[in-house]
Design a protein around this motif. Sequence first.
Motif, PDB file in Angstrom:
ATOM      1  N   PRO A 100       0.820  -1.200   0.000  1.00 16.69           N
ATOM      2  CA  PRO A 100       0.000   0.000   0.000  1.00 16.69           C
ATOM      3  C   PRO A 100       0.856   1.252   0.000  1.00 16.69           C
ATOM      4  O   PRO A 100       1.927   1.299   0.577  1.00 16.69           O
TER       5      PRO A 100
ATOM      6  N   GLN B 246      -3.587   0.393  -3.197  1.00 19.36           N
ATOM      7  CA  GLN B 246      -4.520   1.381  -2.680  1.00 19.36           C
ATOM      8  C   GLN B 246      -5.960   0.958  -2.942  1.00 19.36           C
ATOM      9  O   GLN B 246      -6.243   0.304  -3.935  1.00 19.36           O
ATOM     10  N   ARG B 247      -6.844   1.356  -2.040  1.00 12.37           N
ATOM     11  CA  ARG B 247      -8.271   1.129  -2.237  1.00 12.37           C
ATOM     12  C   ARG B 247      -8.920   2.475  -2.506  1.00 12.37           C
ATOM     13  O   ARG B 247      -9.076   3.294  -1.598  1.00 12.37           O
TER      14      ARG B 247
ATOM     15  N   THR C 132     -12.010   4.983  -3.784  1.00 14.08           N
ATOM     16  CA  THR C 132     -13.470   5.037  -3.731  1.00 14.08           C
ATOM     17  C   THR C 132     -13.970   6.159  -4.622  1.00 14.08           C
ATOM     18  O   THR C 132     -13.235   7.093  -4.953  1.00 14.08           O
TER      19      THR C 132
ATOM     20  N   ARG D 176      -9.877  -5.387  -8.893  1.00 13.67           N
ATOM     21  CA  ARG D 176     -11.133  -5.759  -8.227  1.00 13.67           C
ATOM     22  C   ARG D 176     -11.971  -4.510  -8.002  1.00 13.67           C
ATOM     23  O   ARG D 176     -11.435  -3.450  -7.665  1.00 13.67           O
TER      24      ARG D 176
ATOM     25  N   GLU E 173     -19.779  -7.493  -7.142  1.00 11.15           N
ATOM     26  CA  GLU E 173     -18.320  -7.531  -7.133  1.00 11.15           C
ATOM     27  C   GLU E 173     -17.802  -8.028  -8.466  1.00 11.15           C
ATOM     28  O   GLU E 173     -18.325  -8.987  -9.037  1.00 11.15           O
TER      29      GLU E 173
ATOM     30  N   GLU F 175     -15.764   0.927  -5.100  1.00  9.96           N
ATOM     31  CA  GLU F 175     -14.435   0.741  -4.525  1.00  9.96           C
ATOM     32  C   GLU F 175     -13.603  -0.053  -5.515  1.00  9.96           C
ATOM     33  O   GLU F 175     -14.067  -1.063  -6.058  1.00  9.96           O
TER      34      GLU F 175
ATOM     35  N   ARG G 156      -9.551  -1.631  -6.300  1.00  9.35           N
ATOM     36  CA  ARG G 156      -8.215  -1.952  -5.776  1.00  9.35           C
ATOM     37  C   ARG G 156      -7.441  -2.728  -6.838  1.00  9.35           C
ATOM     38  O   ARG G 156      -8.004  -3.591  -7.519  1.00  9.35           O
TER      39      ARG G 156
ATOM     40  N   ASP H  94      -3.905  -5.015  -7.319  1.00 11.55           N
ATOM     41  CA  ASP H  94      -2.748  -5.721  -6.762  1.00 11.55           C
ATOM     42  C   ASP H  94      -2.043  -6.428  -7.907  1.00 11.55           C
ATOM     43  O   ASP H  94      -2.644  -6.696  -8.954  1.00 11.55           O
TER      44      ASP H  94
END
Length: 262
Positions: free
Chosen positions: A30, A53-54, A56, A80, A125, A170, A172, A174
């Motif tokens: 992160p 980071q997430r 929004t 995601r 999702e 949201e 994210r 990775d």
Amino acid sequence: MRITRALGAALLTLGLAAAPAAADTPSPGPSDGKAPASAGTSFRTAAEIEQGQRATAGGSAGDYLYWSFPADTGQRPTVRATVKLPGTHAAETWRIDVYDGLRRRQSCQYGAQTRTAAAGASSVELACVLRTVRAWAEPWANDPLPGTYYIRLTAVGLPVLDRGLPVSAEVRVDAEDIGGPAAVDGSLAEPLVPGIATEDLADDDSRAVLFGLEPDDGWSSGWWSDRWVWTAAGGVLAALAGVAGYALTRGPGRPSRVPPGA
């Protein structure tokens, strides 16, 4: 005894060679920076996020939401997204797409890229696991290359009555470091990073100011791969094996040949 020492030295060399490779390819974590709380509405206004980071964002059903992130050689990014829906709505289909620095849509290896939320569902999702980023590719290929990537989230086939309803999202990103198995012979001169502005120089010239984010350790552009480590270790093992084989075939205590009459 000689063979045992040779094998011990080979294992020690292999361990020392592999250790720097593991240290040089840390997994992205992160960022200390604050994640954006809004998304862009086009490629040019995409909100910048770092891996880990997430982010929004709020919006309305029917809007296009854009984010951008950096991905380097040898990484396999996973995107995601979670969309939170209002209490009352009809069945909605949401989709997440990922584009590279040339704005070419990249296919997902696996993941629920498109999903339909049943009427009244609270959220949906989505996920997209991209192919491994390559250091170099043919001009006609659509392989993912190092540089900036764009995320686009939107609803498709939206019922008329649901258009404009408030939603929140949201996102994210990775990435998994694949390393040597994905290495190729070649590299880009520069990563595929779009210019977003111009900077005036002292000699009345200007240059492009590139995308604001890059990997923590900079762009590798394919100059390094742990394949170099294993190649070097293999050469050392081959040399030691040759020495050990010679010692076995020569045999212990075998006298050297002396020419007659010497």
